[in-house]
Design a protein around this motif. Structure first.
Motif, PDB file in Angstrom:
ATOM      1  N   VAL A  98       0.807  -1.221  -0.154  1.00  0.00           N
ATOM      2  CA  VAL A  98      -0.057  -0.127   0.092  1.00  0.00           C
ATOM      3  C   VAL A  98       0.626   1.270  -0.015  1.00  0.00           C
ATOM      4  O   VAL A  98       0.300   2.374  -0.327  1.00  0.00           O
ATOM      5  CB  VAL A  98      -0.955  -0.026   1.049  1.00  0.00           C
ATOM      6  CG1 VAL A  98      -1.944  -1.252   1.037  1.00  0.00           C
ATOM      7  CG2 VAL A  98      -0.216   0.017   2.598  1.00  0.00           C
ATOM      8  N   ALA A  99       2.086   1.071   0.511  1.00  0.00           N
ATOM      9  CA  ALA A  99       3.050   2.211   0.458  1.00  0.00           C
ATOM     10  C   ALA A  99       4.417   2.096   0.762  1.00  0.00           C
ATOM     11  O   ALA A  99       4.751   0.612   1.001  1.00  0.00           O
ATOM     12  CB  ALA A  99       2.576   3.172   1.553  1.00  0.00           C
ATOM     13  N   GLY A 100       5.227   2.807   0.309  1.00  0.00           N
ATOM     14  CA  GLY A 100       6.715   2.668   0.642  1.00  0.00           C
ATOM     15  C   GLY A 100       7.183   3.576   1.803  1.00  0.00           C
ATOM     16  O   GLY A 100       6.695   4.452   2.000  1.00  0.00           O
ATOM     17  N   LEU A 101       7.960   3.101   2.585  1.00  0.00           N
ATOM     18  CA  LEU A 101       8.481   3.959   3.958  1.00  0.00           C
ATOM     19  C   LEU A 101       9.893   4.407   3.564  1.00  0.00           C
ATOM     20  O   LEU A 101      10.713   3.526   3.238  1.00  0.00           O
ATOM     21  CB  LEU A 101       8.378   3.004   5.002  1.00  0.00           C
ATOM     22  CG  LEU A 101       8.749   3.731   6.432  1.00  0.00           C
ATOM     23  CD1 LEU A 101       7.885   4.879   6.722  1.00  0.00           C
ATOM     24  CD2 LEU A 101       9.112   2.591   7.671  1.00  0.00           C
ATOM     25  N   ASN A 102      10.002   5.528   3.505  1.00  0.00           N
ATOM     26  CA  ASN A 102      11.259   6.100   2.990  1.00  0.00           C
ATOM     27  C   ASN A 102      12.255   6.818   4.051  1.00  0.00           C
ATOM     28  O   ASN A 102      12.118   7.878   4.387  1.00  0.00           O
ATOM     29  CB  ASN A 102      11.097   6.998   1.807  1.00  0.00           C
ATOM     30  CG  ASN A 102      11.090   6.627   0.501  1.00  0.00           C
ATOM     31  OD1 ASN A 102      12.089   6.176   0.020  1.00  0.00           O
ATOM     32  ND2 ASN A 102      10.121   6.277  -0.225  1.00  0.00           N
ATOM     33  N   VAL A 103      13.356   6.317   4.471  1.00  0.00           N
ATOM     34  CA  VAL A 103      14.177   6.878   5.555  1.00  0.00           C
ATOM     35  C   VAL A 103      14.831   7.875   5.019  1.00  0.00           C
ATOM     36  O   VAL A 103      15.332   7.947   3.738  1.00  0.00           O
ATOM     37  CB  VAL A 103      14.897   5.684   6.321  1.00  0.00           C
ATOM     38  CG1 VAL A 103      16.011   5.204   5.291  1.00  0.00           C
ATOM     39  CG2 VAL A 103      15.480   6.197   7.671  1.00  0.00           C
TER      40      VAL A 103
END
Length: 293
Positions: A98-103
């Motif tokens: 559902v989404a990417g988590l971008n550090v």
């Protein structure tokens, strides 16, 4: 909408450092049955910094397969190289996540303009929804609220995991972004107050070992039921505080083994198994939190 208790899932491994997909499947089932709202696959807690690209993608895609549409999956797709993060973003587009988590890019310490350009390029590389991730204690760079506000205007940047533990940041960002921009705590120790003060949820390490309690605490906090939320939060405080006696995910992996959730606490080097001297600290925290008798 993504809200509530989102687990930053550990990546189970055997003693040789190979991914234990059987254990991963069991963890996904455990969280579905326990009421966890969503899974972050291969975030910091999932050892994103030590998995190679092939293993990173395999773990994400296997998590999606095991979830089978029953729980939302968010993929860690950040990197300190913009080009590498774009590769992940393109690979995960149309994959079922559902989404990417971008550090925020670690080690190279970009400026605020560099951060803006980095996340803008990633967002523009695919239609995948993106969640920003600010954790200066791990990356040595702090993305300021003004930069978050600029990025929030990009249509597929939908929220932020704010892991400074500073509740003032919640209010500073909230004042600068639209009401539908999602605000997640990345700090278990302050996560309850974060939600009670207007946040949408917590991307949590503690949820690995206390998913039922974290789900209920988030439910109460999001409903404004302060007393009930704080009661659970305080019960879990010993683990919130002591799952970081060594670098995450070392202690939480050991706790998962202690609770019978995975067979091995092994990590990939340079991460190691929890030192013997810390065992009693983490075990005592599990006992005080009523997770272990």
């Amino acid at each position: 909408m993504l809200t509530g208790s989102i687990v930053a899932l550990v990546t189970p491994m055997d003693k040789t450092g190979e991914i234990d997909f059987h254990a991963l499947k069991a963890l996904v089932e455990f969280h579905i049955k326990s009421g966890t709202s969503a899974i972050v696959a291969v975030g910091t807690t999932g050892e994103s910094a030590t998995l190679n690209v092939d293993d990173h993608v395999k773990v994400v895609m296997k998590t999606v397969e095991f979830a089978d549409g029953r729980i939302d999956v968010i993929a860690g797709n950040g990197a300190n190289s913009t080009a590498e993060a774009i590769i992940f973003s393109k690979l995960f587009a149309n994959s079922g996540i559902v989404a990417g988590l971008n550090v925020t890019p670690y080690y190279n310490k970009p400026t605020q303009e560099g951060l803006y350009q980095h996340f803008k390029k990633i967002a523009e590389s695919s239609d995948l929804a993106q969640i920003l991730y600010n954790v200066p204690g791990r990356t040595a760079v702090d993305m300021l609220p003004e930069t978050v506000a600029r990025l929030a205007k990009i249509k597929n940047i939908i929220g932020i995991k704010e892991a400074t533990g500073d509740l003032n940041r919640l209010h500073e960002i909230k004042a600068l972004v639209a009401d539908d921009f999602l605000l997640f705590s990345g700090d278990d120790e302050t996560g309850c107050d974060f939600m009670l003060q207007g946040g949408d949820g917590v991307i949590s390490v503690t949820t690995n070992i206390a998913p039922v309690q974290m789900s209920k605490m988030c439910e109460f906090a999001l409903a404004g039921k302060t007393e009930q939320a704080q009661e659970i939060h305080q019960q879990l405080m010993p683990v919130h505080q002591n799952l970081f006696v060594e670098s995450n995910p070392i202690p939480v992996k050991w706790a998962c083994v202690e609770l019978g959730l995975i067979p091995s606490a092994d990590c990939r080097l340079p991460l190691t198994i929890l030192a013997q001297a810390q065992h009693s600290i983490v075990r005592d925290a599990l006992t005080k939190a009523k997770l272990l008798s």
